[in-house]
Design a protein around this motif. Structure first.
Motif, PDB file in Angstrom:
ATOM      1  N   GLY A  58      49.147  35.826  43.743  1.00 51.09           N
ATOM      2  CA  GLY A  58      48.612  37.089  44.005  1.00 51.09           C
ATOM      3  C   GLY A  58      49.236  37.619  45.520  1.00 51.09           C
ATOM      4  O   GLY A  58      50.406  37.415  45.726  1.00 51.09           O
ATOM      5  N   THR A  83      37.244  37.389  45.956  1.00 49.45           N
ATOM      6  CA  THR A  83      37.574  38.385  44.834  1.00 49.45           C
ATOM      7  C   THR A  83      38.531  37.499  43.763  1.00 49.45           C
ATOM      8  O   THR A  83      38.564  36.422  43.912  1.00 49.45           O
ATOM      9  N   LYS A  84      38.834  38.284  42.730  1.00 54.54           N
ATOM     10  CA  LYS A  84      39.438  37.654  41.513  1.00 54.54           C
ATOM     11  C   LYS A  84      40.399  36.640  42.064  1.00 54.54           C
ATOM     12  O   LYS A  84      40.793  35.727  41.664  1.00 54.54           O
ATOM     13  N   ASP A  85      41.418  37.179  42.819  1.00 55.95           N
ATOM     14  CA  ASP A  85      42.758  36.600  43.231  1.00 55.95           C
ATOM     15  C   ASP A  85      42.235  35.301  43.845  1.00 55.95           C
ATOM     16  O   ASP A  85      42.885  34.252  43.649  1.00 55.95           O
ATOM     17  N   GLU A 107      30.423  34.116  45.758  1.00 56.43           N
ATOM     18  CA  GLU A 107      30.251  35.508  45.114  1.00 56.43           C
ATOM     19  C   GLU A 107      30.888  36.441  45.913  1.00 56.43           C
ATOM     20  O   GLU A 107      31.126  37.621  45.459  1.00 56.43           O
ATOM     21  N   ARG A 133      39.484  33.598  43.866  1.00 59.47           N
ATOM     22  CA  ARG A 133      38.842  32.774  42.746  1.00 59.47           C
ATOM     23  C   ARG A 133      39.756  32.082  41.698  1.00 59.47           C
ATOM     24  O   ARG A 133      39.786  30.911  41.417  1.00 59.47           O
ATOM     25  N   THR A 134      40.684  33.071  41.353  1.00 62.07           N
ATOM     26  CA  THR A 134      41.978  32.250  40.436  1.00 62.07           C
ATOM     27  C   THR A 134      42.776  31.304  41.258  1.00 62.07           C
ATOM     28  O   THR A 134      42.950  30.162  40.899  1.00 62.07           O
ATOM     29  N   THR A 155      39.643  37.219  50.223  1.00 61.35           N
ATOM     30  CA  THR A 155      40.707  37.385  49.482  1.00 61.35           C
ATOM     31  C   THR A 155      41.677  35.993  49.382  1.00 61.35           C
ATOM     32  O   THR A 155      41.394  35.293  50.151  1.00 61.35           O
ATOM     33  N   ASP A 156      42.847  36.039  48.567  1.00 60.25           N
ATOM     34  CA  ASP A 156      43.609  34.945  48.507  1.00 60.25           C
ATOM     35  C   ASP A 156      44.470  34.909  49.888  1.00 60.25           C
ATOM     36  O   ASP A 156      44.658  33.962  50.477  1.00 60.25           O
TER      37      ASP A 156
END
Length: 179
Positions: free
Chosen positions: A42, A6-8, A3, A10-11, A140-141
């Motif tokens: 990213g 970040t989106k990056d 949770e 998770r991607t 983050t990524d």
């Protein structure tokens, strides 16, 4: 923990599963996690470029780690194995490209869930520790790659091969706008 991704990030984890599936691996290792970050493209990739790393060359090295195709010819020669001679003999007996065909035949593209190895889980846990260390609220990524780097092993070695650990770490720890 996820949770906080970040989106990056998770991607990148989704791409790690896709990389493992594409390479016909039965599990997701740290090399797949790093490949996932690279294929997601990213901010971490921009940071690696800023450090002087070549993401395409890095992807190639990580794929060799993932598939085990990065055989050390010198180490095998020390054991009395000439890799080129083995390949030539197989080609003579079974036709050109026999070893490559045999390897592909045994592998099947995996469907469904692919489990993470213990090493990959450790790298992801270390990404949380990296985020906490840098006092960031989200993972983050960049933190994911720092986790792979901190975990050690062949994927970590591949990450620092171009420019060294200090440069990679420095670029990944820099503010996103600074890279």
């Amino acid at each position: 923990m996820f949770e906080r991704f970040t989106k990056d990030a998770r991607t990148a984890v989704v791409h790690a599963q896709e990389e493992a599936r594409e390479l016909m691996c039965s599990s997701i290792g740290p090399e797949h996690v790093a490949l996932g970050v690279l294929s997601a493209g990213g901010p971490a990739v921009q940071a690696l470029r800023a450090a002087g790393a070549d993401p395409a060359a890095l992807s190639g090295r990580l794929r060799q780690v993932a598939t085990g195709s990065g055989l050390d010819k010198e180490a095998l020669a020390a054991l009395g194995i000439d890799l080129e001679e083995v390949s030539r003999s197989a080609d003579t007996l079974f036709g050109a490209g026999a070893l490559e065909r045999a390897g592909r035949r045994r592998q099947r593209r995996r469907t469904g869930h692919i489990p993470f190895t213990g090493e990959a889980k450790k790298a992801l846990e270390l990404s949380l520790r990296e985020a906490l260390r840098t006092k960031d609220k989200a993972i983050t990524d960049r933190h994911v790659l720092l986790g792979v780097l901190r975990a050690g092993g062949p994927a970590s070695d591949a990450l620092r091969a171009d420019v060294g650990e200090d440069h990679v770490r420095g670029a990944l720890e820099a503010e996103p706008g600074a890279a």
